[in-house]
Design a protein around this motif. Structure first.
Motif, PDB file in Angstrom:
ATOM      1  N   MET A  37      41.392  46.160  39.780  1.00 27.01           N
ATOM      2  CA  MET A  37      40.645  45.329  38.852  1.00 27.01           C
ATOM      3  C   MET A  37      39.124  45.035  39.400  1.00 27.01           C
ATOM      4  O   MET A  37      38.080  45.444  38.831  1.00 27.01           O
ATOM      5  CB  MET A  37      41.123  44.269  37.965  1.00 27.01           C
ATOM      6  N   THR A  38      39.283  44.150  40.077  1.00 28.09           N
ATOM      7  CA  THR A  38      37.955  43.455  40.702  1.00 28.09           C
ATOM      8  C   THR A  38      37.852  42.902  41.966  1.00 28.09           C
ATOM      9  O   THR A  38      39.125  43.113  42.765  1.00 28.09           O
ATOM     10  CB  THR A  38      37.670  42.406  39.471  1.00 28.09           C
ATOM     11  N   THR A  80      34.961  36.527  40.258  1.00 36.20           N
ATOM     12  CA  THR A  80      35.882  37.536  40.735  1.00 36.20           C
ATOM     13  C   THR A  80      36.839  36.922  41.385  1.00 36.20           C
ATOM     14  O   THR A  80      38.191  37.299  41.511  1.00 36.20           O
ATOM     15  CB  THR A  80      35.515  39.055  41.249  1.00 36.20           C
ATOM     16  N   ILE A 128      33.702  43.595  34.247  1.00 38.75           N
ATOM     17  CA  ILE A 128      34.944  42.908  33.618  1.00 38.75           C
ATOM     18  C   ILE A 128      34.625  42.588  32.105  1.00 38.75           C
ATOM     19  O   ILE A 128      35.480  42.844  31.339  1.00 38.75           O
ATOM     20  CB  ILE A 128      34.915  41.617  34.476  1.00 38.75           C
ATOM     21  N   LEU A 179      45.459  36.252  39.573  1.00 37.57           N
ATOM     22  CA  LEU A 179      46.275  37.375  39.502  1.00 37.57           C
ATOM     23  C   LEU A 179      47.270  37.351  40.755  1.00 37.57           C
ATOM     24  O   LEU A 179      48.606  37.758  40.478  1.00 37.57           O
ATOM     25  CB  LEU A 179      45.304  38.719  39.323  1.00 37.57           C
ATOM     26  N   ILE A 205      39.580  35.244  39.386  1.00 37.41           N
ATOM     27  CA  ILE A 205      40.404  36.190  38.876  1.00 37.41           C
ATOM     28  C   ILE A 205      41.519  36.793  39.606  1.00 37.41           C
ATOM     29  O   ILE A 205      42.535  36.803  39.529  1.00 37.41           O
ATOM     30  CB  ILE A 205      39.709  37.301  38.096  1.00 37.41           C
ATOM     31  N   ASN A 206      41.152  36.990  41.123  1.00 37.83           N
ATOM     32  CA  ASN A 206      41.746  37.603  41.930  1.00 37.83           C
ATOM     33  C   ASN A 206      43.067  36.634  42.380  1.00 37.83           C
ATOM     34  O   ASN A 206      43.997  36.740  42.798  1.00 37.83           O
ATOM     35  CB  ASN A 206      41.190  38.070  43.153  1.00 37.83           C
ATOM     36  N   LEU A 237      44.678  41.847  32.390  1.00 37.84           N
ATOM     37  CA  LEU A 237      43.411  41.070  32.448  1.00 37.84           C
ATOM     38  C   LEU A 237      42.978  40.210  30.996  1.00 37.84           C
ATOM     39  O   LEU A 237      42.671  39.066  31.024  1.00 37.84           O
ATOM     40  CB  LEU A 237      42.260  41.926  32.954  1.00 37.84           C
ATOM     41  N   SER A 238      43.408  40.915  30.182  1.00 37.36           N
ATOM     42  CA  SER A 238      43.088  40.416  28.777  1.00 37.36           C
ATOM     43  C   SER A 238      44.033  39.179  28.578  1.00 37.36           C
ATOM     44  O   SER A 238      43.364  38.260  27.892  1.00 37.36           O
ATOM     45  CB  SER A 238      43.115  41.607  27.554  1.00 37.36           C
TER      46      SER A 238
END
Length: 351
Positions: free
Chosen positions: A63-64, A71, A11, A78, A74-75, A284-285
């Motif tokens: 992605m992850t 992670t 990442i 998302l 992040i998930n 992601l950015s």
């Protein structure tokens, strides 16, 4: 180094190395229609990937996952975005959770936060049928992505060195799994020869994962003491890969990914033959730099802009955008000519 730490490193390196933006879409131009006979209100963005119906051609690509709490966070974010925007979402490789059940929550959070959405499971081509079934069950997934990442593995210090039997494993999974199978590249593109092998094995959905986006060779080279820099420019651009695959496989369901940044990139990917366009690094950015609300707003803007582009072209549905005439020039044209692809199938067709 643990697998979980490697996921986190991926990442951070993905953000640092950024997007190539050398996907080849600058070589693709739509043919203007001064009389499109279309209204913005008539445009329908629904599309199909195989048997799956999606409300949008845009989805969050793998992605992850498998990197512990970071992670999982992040998930979670998302998945919430995917649910709010009603778009599909794929997770990163679940092999981490197959080998260590303690990593499963970083993947399961996607279904927990997006109960009714389209979710794709993900494993590498080393996976067995049993592992594929476990990955799908873990997420109550609607489909399984099997990723091809030979170059990444070769550059990865602790990566695989033996890729024998991959096609047979994919064939077995595709034959026996209860959900559709999508075979995807991770940034190095697909040739028509690769796709033909997959078709012969029964695969009907591919994601070309072209060169021009997140560069996993560069990412893994950041982790090497002695770099394999010769792999950093390796691959087929997204535009070339889409044209090479779609021009000779009209019956195949194709996903365009690899450096897609804008609504125009999405429109061009679909016009080259894709039924949808997947984004990863760009989303992601935005999420990490500007937050969840900014990402939701960005996706809404992409939908609105795509609607306007389709109106200008006089197409009301995604399958009509698949037939919009366009001209291919520059390096992409040169590549396709050398590969024996007749680009006039795009420039002379009727919308």
């Amino acid at each position: 180094m643990s697998r979980a730490q490697r996921k986190i490193d991926h990442i951070h390196h993905a953000i640092q190395t950024g997007q190539h933006r050398l996907h080849g879409f600058e070589d693709v131009a739509f043919i203007h229609d001064g009389l499109p006979d279309c209204s913005v209100n008539e445009v329908d963005l629904r599309t199909k990937i195989g048997e799956l119906t999606l409300s949008s051609p845009i989805f969050v690509n793998a992605m992850t996952g498998g990197g512990g709490q970071e992670t999982e966070r992040i998930n979670r974010l998302l998945a919430q975005v995917a649910s709010e925007c009603q778009i599909a979402m794929a997770v990163g490789s679940q092999m981490a959770a197959i080998k260590d059940p303690l990593e499963a929550p970083s993947y399961k959070i996607v279904r927990k936060e997006n109960r009714k959405g389209i979710v794709f499971a993900n494993l590498g081509s080393e996976a067995t049928l049993d592992q594929a079934e476990r990955a799908v069950h873990m997420l109550e997934a609607n489909a399984l992505q099997i990723h091809l990442n030979v170059i990444q593995e070769l550059v990865m210090p602790e990566g695989d060195r033996d890729f024998t039997g991959a096609l047979k494993r994919i064939e077995q999974i595709n034959k026996h799994l209860s959900v559709p199978v999508i075979v995807k590249e991770v940034g190095f593109g697909m040739s028509r020869e690769t796709v033909q092998k997959l078709k012969n094995a029964g695969v009907s959905i591919v994601d070309v994962g072209g060169y021009g986006g997140t560069n996993f060779s560069k990412i893994e080279n950041e982790r090497r003491e002695k770099q394999f820099s010769f792999f950093n420019e390796w691959g087929i651009t997204t535009a070339s890969s889409l044209a090479e695959v779609c021009a000779v496989n009209p019956d195949l369901h194709v996903i365009g990914s690899g450096g897609i940044q804008t609504s125009m990139d999405i429109a061009k990917a679909i016009a080259l033959g894709a039924s949808s366009a997947a984004m990863a690094g760009r989303l992601l950015s935005i999420l990490l730099d500007r937050g969840q609300e900014a990402l939701i707003e960005e996706i809404e803007i992409l939908h609105k802009e795509l609607t306007f582009i389709m109106t200008a072209l006089g197409v009301k549905k995604i399958e009509e955008l698949n037939r919009a005439p366009l001209v291919i020039r520059g390096e992409t044209y040169h590549w396709l000519q050398q590969r024996g692809i007749d680009t006039t199938v795009y420039s002379r067709r009727k919308s």
